[in-house]
Structure formats: C-alpha cells, structure tokens
Design a protein around this motif. Structure first.
Motif, short mmCIF file in Angstrom:
data_model
loop_
_atom_site.label_atom_id
_atom_site.label_comp_id
_atom_site.label_asym_id
_atom_site.label_seq_id
_atom_site.Cartn_x
_atom_site.Cartn_y
_atom_site.Cartn_z
N MET A 178 14.42 13.94 -4.06
CA MET A 178 14.08 12.60 -4.61
C MET A 178 12.63 12.24 -4.28
O MET A 178 11.94 11.61 -5.08
N GLN A 179 12.22 12.65 -3.09
CA GLN A 179 10.84 12.38 -2.66
C GLN A 179 9.85 12.99 -3.63
O GLN A 179 8.87 12.36 -4.04
N ARG A 180 10.14 14.25 -3.99
CA ARG A 180 9.24 14.95 -4.90
C ARG A 180 9.21 14.26 -6.25
O ARG A 180 8.16 14.12 -6.88
N LEU A 181 10.39 13.84 -6.70
CA LEU A 181 10.46 13.16 -8.00
C LEU A 181 9.64 11.88 -7.98
O LEU A 181 8.97 11.55 -8.96
N ARG A 182 9.69 11.17 -6.84
CA ARG A 182 8.91 9.93 -6.73
C ARG A 182 7.41 10.20 -6.76
O ARG A 182 6.65 9.46 -7.39
N ILE A 183 7.02 11.26 -6.09
CA ILE A 183 5.59 11.62 -6.12
C ILE A 183 5.17 11.96 -7.55
O ILE A 183 4.11 11.51 -8.03
N ILE A 184 6.02 12.73 -8.22
CA ILE A 184 5.72 13.09 -9.61
C ILE A 184 5.64 11.83 -10.47
O ILE A 184 4.75 11.69 -11.33
N ALA A 185 6.57 10.90 -10.26
CA ALA A 185 6.59 9.66 -11.06
C ALA A 185 5.30 8.87 -10.85
O ALA A 185 4.70 8.38 -11.80
N MET A 186 4.88 8.76 -9.59
CA MET A 186 3.65 8.00 -9.29
C MET A 186 2.44 8.66 -9.93
O MET A 186 1.64 8.01 -10.59
N ILE A 187 2.34 9.97 -9.69
CA ILE A 187 1.18 10.68 -10.23
C ILE A 187 1.22 10.65 -11.75
O ILE A 187 0.19 10.47 -12.41
N GLY A 188 2.42 10.78 -12.30
CA GLY A 188 2.57 10.75 -13.75
C GLY A 188 2.14 9.42 -14.34
O GLY A 188 1.39 9.37 -15.33
N LEU A 189 2.59 8.33 -13.73
CA LEU A 189 2.24 7.01 -14.25
C LEU A 189 0.74 6.74 -14.12
O LEU A 189 0.10 6.26 -15.06
N ILE A 190 0.19 7.10 -12.97
CA ILE A 190 -1.24 6.89 -12.76
C ILE A 190 -2.04 7.78 -13.72
O ILE A 190 -2.99 7.33 -14.36
N GLY A 191 -1.63 9.03 -13.82
CA GLY A 191 -2.34 9.97 -14.68
C GLY A 191 -2.30 9.56 -16.13
O GLY A 191 -3.30 9.59 -16.85
N PHE A 192 -1.12 9.12 -16.58
CA PHE A 192 -0.99 8.70 -17.99
C PHE A 192 -1.82 7.45 -18.25
O PHE A 192 -2.45 7.32 -19.31
N SER A 193 -1.83 6.53 -17.30
CA SER A 193 -2.65 5.32 -17.45
C SER A 193 -4.13 5.69 -17.55
O SER A 193 -4.87 5.10 -18.35
N LEU A 194 -4.55 6.65 -16.75
CA LEU A 194 -5.94 7.12 -16.81
C LEU A 194 -6.24 7.71 -18.18
O LEU A 194 -7.30 7.45 -18.77
N PHE A 195 -5.30 8.49 -18.68
CA PHE A 195 -5.46 9.11 -20.00
C PHE A 195 -5.61 8.03 -21.07
O PHE A 195 -6.51 8.09 -21.93
N TRP A 249 0.56 1.01 -26.26
CA TRP A 249 0.55 2.25 -25.50
C TRP A 249 1.08 3.37 -26.40
O TRP A 249 1.98 3.14 -27.20
N PRO A 250 0.56 4.61 -26.25
CA PRO A 250 1.06 5.71 -27.08
C PRO A 250 2.54 6.01 -26.84
O PRO A 250 3.24 6.45 -27.74
N ILE A 251 2.97 5.83 -25.58
CA ILE A 251 4.41 5.89 -25.28
C ILE A 251 4.78 4.50 -24.75
O ILE A 251 4.02 3.92 -23.98
N SER A 252 5.94 4.02 -25.15
CA SER A 252 6.32 2.65 -24.79
C SER A 252 6.15 2.39 -23.30
O SER A 252 6.75 3.06 -22.46
N ILE A 253 5.35 1.39 -22.96
CA ILE A 253 5.11 1.08 -21.55
C ILE A 253 6.39 0.54 -20.91
O ILE A 253 6.63 0.75 -19.71
N ILE A 254 7.24 -0.11 -21.71
CA ILE A 254 8.50 -0.63 -21.17
C ILE A 254 9.38 0.54 -20.74
O ILE A 254 9.97 0.54 -19.64
N VAL A 255 9.48 1.55 -21.58
CA VAL A 255 10.29 2.73 -21.25
C VAL A 255 9.72 3.42 -20.02
O VAL A 255 10.46 3.78 -19.10
N LEU A 256 8.40 3.58 -20.00
CA LEU A 256 7.76 4.25 -18.85
C LEU A 256 8.05 3.51 -17.55
O LEU A 256 8.38 4.12 -16.53
#
Lengths: 142, 456
Positions: A1-18, B370-377
C-alpha cells in the motif's frame, strides 16, 4: 500500500506538471505575441473611433445597424453580437442602441445592398464611409 | 506600466495585511503568509467600498490613493495602540525531507508557468474576454469617462447585456487605478486579475500548510494553478476569479475561527463573505450559507456569540451594497418578468431537472478542462491515500460550503427566465470553477497528508 501511495502522489504531481506545461505551451502558441501588434479589441476600436470626430461633442447616443438587420442576409450571429458589443465598448460612455431611431447611426455592413435597405427605412439621410465596412449614417440632416 | 499598475494598489494591500494582522494574533510562518494573501482581498475590497462612498458623497473621482493611505494610516494607528505593529520573532526550520521538497519544487514550476500564462494573456488580450468588454471593463470605462456624471454609467441604454445591478468591487478598483495613473492604463484590469489569482493560490497554500502540512499544501496549490479552465478564466478580467478568491478566503478563515475559537477570525470571514457579495451577485447567497454554517458548526447555543462576530465583519460591505442598490436602482435580470407563479411552475417541471442534469454531468467530467477528469483523479487519489479523521467540526463539515453554493447555482438554473439550454451552456463551467477551490480545500483537509501515510 505504501508503494501505491507513493505512486499516487508522484502520479498526481507529475500529471499536474504535465498539464501545467501544456498550459504554458498553449499561451506561447497563441497569436499576437508581438506587443507591437494590436489585439482584436484594439483593432476594432481604431476602426470605430473616427466616428467621434464626425459627430457633435454632445452626442450621447448612437443607433446601430449591421448585416443582421438586412433581410435575407447571411451572417454569423456570434460575430455580429461581438462587433456590436465592441462598438459599445469603444464608444463608451455614449450609448449604442440597435436600430435606426437616433440621429447618428453606426452602420456595420459587409454585405452589399444596405443602401437599398436604408432607403426603405429612412426618409432622408447621409452616409459617411469610415472604412472597413463602418459607416456613419446621419438621419434627417438639416 | 505594469509595475505602476501594481504600485497603485500598494497602500491598499498593506492596509489589508495590517487589518488581518490586527484581528489575528498568530505569528507562525504559515499564518504570516496567509495574512499577506488575505490582505490582497481585504485591502482592495475595503478600498473599493470607501471609494464608492466617496463617489456618492463628493464630486469628481480623485482621491483613490488618499483613501488607501488613510485606511493604512488608521490601521497602523490601531496596530500601535494594540502593540501589534510587528510580527514578533519567529524562526522557521526548513524541512529537507523528500516528501516536502518534491511537491514544493513542482509547485514552484507550476507557479512559474501560471505567471507566464497570466502575463502572456495580459499582452495578447489586454481588454479581457467578451464579458469584460460587455460588462466589467465597460462599466469601468463608462464610470471613468463620465467623471462627475458617473451615475449615468448605469443607464439601461448602454448595452442590453449590461447587468446594471452587478456590484462594483472590480470596476471601481479599475476606475480608481485609472484615476490615480491619470489615464486608462491598459494593464490595470490585468493586474487586478493577477492579484486575485495568485492571492487565491496563496490562501490555498498557506491555509492548508497551517491546517495540515507543507507537502499537502503544495499538492493542493499546484493542482489549483495547473487547472487550465481556471487559468483561462483568470485572464478574462471578469469578476469570477475575485469571487472565487473571496469564497476561499471566507471558508479558510471560518475553519480557522472554529479551530481556534476566535471571534476575530470569524469577523474576518464575514468581511470576506461580504466582499464576495460586493464582487458579484453570487456572493449574496454565499453570505446566507456562511451564516447558516456558523449556526450549524459553532452550534445553536453559541449563536449569540458567534453570529454577531460574523455579522460585524459583513456590516461594512453590506452597507455599501445596500447604498449601491438604493442609489443605482436596477432590477436583477433573474427576477425581471419572472414572478412567483413562473418560478413555481419551473420548480415543478421535471424536464428542467433533466435538462440541467444533462449539462451537469459532462461539465463535471470536464471540470477545469483537465485532459483527464480531475474529479476522477482526485477520487482515486483520495481512495489510495485514505481519509483523515479530524476532531474539528469545521474541517469535517467544510464540504457543506461548496455543496450549498452548488445547490444554489442549480436552483438558479431551475428558475432562470433565460432559455435554459443557453444559460447552462453559457455559464455552467464558470460557476463550477467558483466552487472548485473550495472543494479542493475540503478535499485536502479530508485526505491524509503524504507525511501521515508515508510515516505509517
């Protein structure tokens, strides 16, 4: 679960940067980046403002007619609405009222045949061509 | 000219910061940062109220800088009397853990892009969007150009889309800036938009940093500033982003007031709610929402203590709004030719509910563009990170504020006299943006912080 949380954080931050980078590129790719060139509103103002030199200083209200008044004319409603709004914006605080009910009338015509329409709807008038399809119509001149 | 356009509001910003500091004693670094960003709205809002009173009472339009300076002077005197002139000593330890640094660096990058975006659009579209040309900047121009006869700017002859009953925080701030600078400086409306956009981001960051953690604050704020739809609307030079700023400011102060049991903070929350109503009519129901939330969250037993504090903050903007409505008699477009009978028949028309729902679902999916729904994310993120159990009733129930505003907006659509298809298409995305930052705040108070889940 820890790994999944790290992935989720990095994913959200990375996607926001994108997405943010995309925003920057969208702003960069917009036309008229040259500060010396006029935006559309300023360009419209430059077309309309010469009207003010040809009317008495105490003119407080203008009429406004355009392609959308001509019978059977084809036009884009959004463009017509925008140009009317920009005309009002340019001439503020003078009121710009749709129609022919005022002494001084702004004409905004791109279609031919507007003179025939004016002949049918105005008893007497003079037309002064400003340019770029803008006309100043003086109703019932002395 | 852009620096001058910022400088013309300098005294107002300082006065606003001073006012927040006067009512709130906390000198923690996150609190000082929050005071700075809250000061933007407080200063600009109070200045515009005072400027409106000035226009009513005296001929001419000058004195905008004097008003700001006078306000700043009074606040400085008050701070001296209360011996609150400094922020005191504080030390701040920079946390060098990766969980703080990475989101922080990402935030700095997103902030830089948002600044570039704002400045680029200020050059590309210096007059804003259609609504700015049809309403907000048109109002400012008309008032400025009419001089002593400024009240004629509310003539129904000036553009059929004019919305004469719209309040004046933004237009009068623009007029004040132009009068101070001596001409219609093109950058003044853009500068006001930029102040409110980054002020809102600052409130989000500092508020969540104080209530949760720096990393949580960084993540929430970078999502806010990365939102394409929000950034785009911020360039329109309309009142939507300032309104959103005041919503977020009021809600953040309200939560802090509840946590710290502070009537001073509650008063400031009321001030911000009042300024929302002075910015756009959507702020009026927001005042009611905050009053009800005060009773629900602080408890009915404490109403005699808490509601007067909220109302004390509301008083000055409300008086200004009342004077505006009296002096500029204009009916609201929602209730013109839309009597009780028409409203009742619309409320009981199921096709309207269906029509609204048909628009709402795609708009929620597209929220913020957002390109993917921010609510879903965010839902996925929240599910993975887990929820935090908070002992604070205000934090647990903070979602009531955006939810209530959302219900009000849907109610407005139900009763609108306009063609429903047109009205929802024209405005729904913007109205959802009004409540997006409030929802983000609630969400990131609800979800576990990176520190919490990684240290388990």
């Amino acid at each position: 679960m820890q790994r999944l949380r790290i992935i989720a954080m990095i994913g959200l931050i990375g996607f926001s940067l994108f997405v943010a980078i995309n925003n920057g590129m969208a702003a960069r790719s917009r036309p008229q980046q040259n500060p010396a060139s006029d935006d559309a509103v300023s360009k419209w103002e430059k077309r309309i403002k010469p009207v003010l030199k040809r009317v008495p200083d105490n003119t407080e209200i203008f009429g406004y007619v355009a392609d959308w008044d001509l019978p059977n004319a084809q036009y884009n409603l959004v463009d017509q609405e925008t140009e009317y709004t920009l005309t009002q914006y340019a001439l503020a605080p003078r009121a710009v009222q749709p129609g022919l009910d005022h002494e001084w009338i702004i004409g905004n015509f791109t279609k031919p045949g507007f003179e025939d329409w004016l002949d049918q709807n105005l008893p007497a008038y003079e037309v002064d061509e400003i340019g770029f399809g803008i006309y100043l119509i003086h109703r019932n001149p002395q | 000219m852009i620096l001058q356009s910022f400088a013309v509001f300098g005294f107002a910003l300082l006065a606003g910061i001073g006012l927040i500091h006067l009512f709130w004693e906390n000198n923690d670094p996150w609190a000082i940062l929050l005071k700075f960003f809250l000061g933007i709205g407080a200063g600009l809002g109070i200045t515009s109220c005072l400027y409106f009173l000035r226009l009513l009472l005296f001929p001419g339009q000058g004195g905008f800088i004097l008003i700001q300076a006078g306000l700043l002077g009074c606040i400085l005197v008050a701070l001296m009397v209360r011996k609150r002139l400094s922020f005191g000593k504080f030390s701040y330890r920079v946390n060098t853990s990766l969980v703080q640094i990475l989101p922080g660096l990402a935030l700095i990058a997103v902030l830089a892009v948002a600044m570039y975006y704002s400045i680029a659009f200020a050059r590309i579209a210096p007059h804003g969007d259609y609504d700015a040309q049809a309403i907000w900047n048109l109002r400012a121009r008309s008032i400025y150009r009419l001089g002593d006869a400024w009240e004629q700017a509310f003539s129904p002859l000036i553009n059929r889309n004019f919305h004469m009953d719209y309040p004046l925080l933004i237009p009068l701030s623009v007029v004040g800036g132009w009068n101070t600078l001596g001409s219609e400086v093109l950058r003044v409306p853009s500068v006001i938009s930029i102040l409110f956009l980054f002020g809102m981001a600052g409130i989000m960051f500092a508020g969540i940093a104080g209530l949760r953690s720096g990393s949580q604050a960084s993540i929430a704020t970078l999502i806010l500033l990365a939102t394409p739809g929000l950034l785009l609307i911020s360039t329109f030079q309309t009142a939507d982003i300032p309104l959103t700023y005041f919503f977020l400011a009021s809600a953040t102060l309200f939560i802090l007031a509840s946590n710290q049991n502070s009537r001073g903070l509650l008063c400031l929350s009321g001030l911000m709610a009042g300024m929302a109503a002075w910015t756009k009519n959507e702020g009026l129901p927001f005042i009611l929402i905050m009053a009800v939330c005060t009773m629900v969250i602080f408890g009915v037993r404490r109403v005699r203590d808490t509601l007067p504090a909220l109302l004390a903050g509301l008083a000055f903007p409300l008086v200004t709004i009342v004077l505006f409505k009296i002096n500029i008699s204009a009916s609201n477009d929602l209730f013109t030719n839309n009597g009780l009978q028409e409203i009742a028949s619309k409320l009981f028309d199921p096709s309207r509910y269906l029509q609204i729902a048909n628009h709402l679902l795609p708009e929620l999916i597209r929220l913020g563009e957002w390109p993917i729904s921010i609510i879903v994310l965010l839902l996925i993120y929240g599910w993975i990170m887990g929820a935090r159990k908070s002992s604070s009733a205000a934090e647990r129930l903070s979602w009531l504020i955006p939810a209530s505003q959302f219900i009000i907006y849907m109610f407005i659509y139900l009763i609108t006299p306009y063609d429903l298809e047109w009205h929802t298409s024209y405005s729904m995305s913007r109205l959802l943006i009004h409540i997006f930052p409030l929802s983000l705040l609630s969400f990131f108070l609800f979800v576990n912080t990176p520190e919490t889940v990684l240290n388990k």
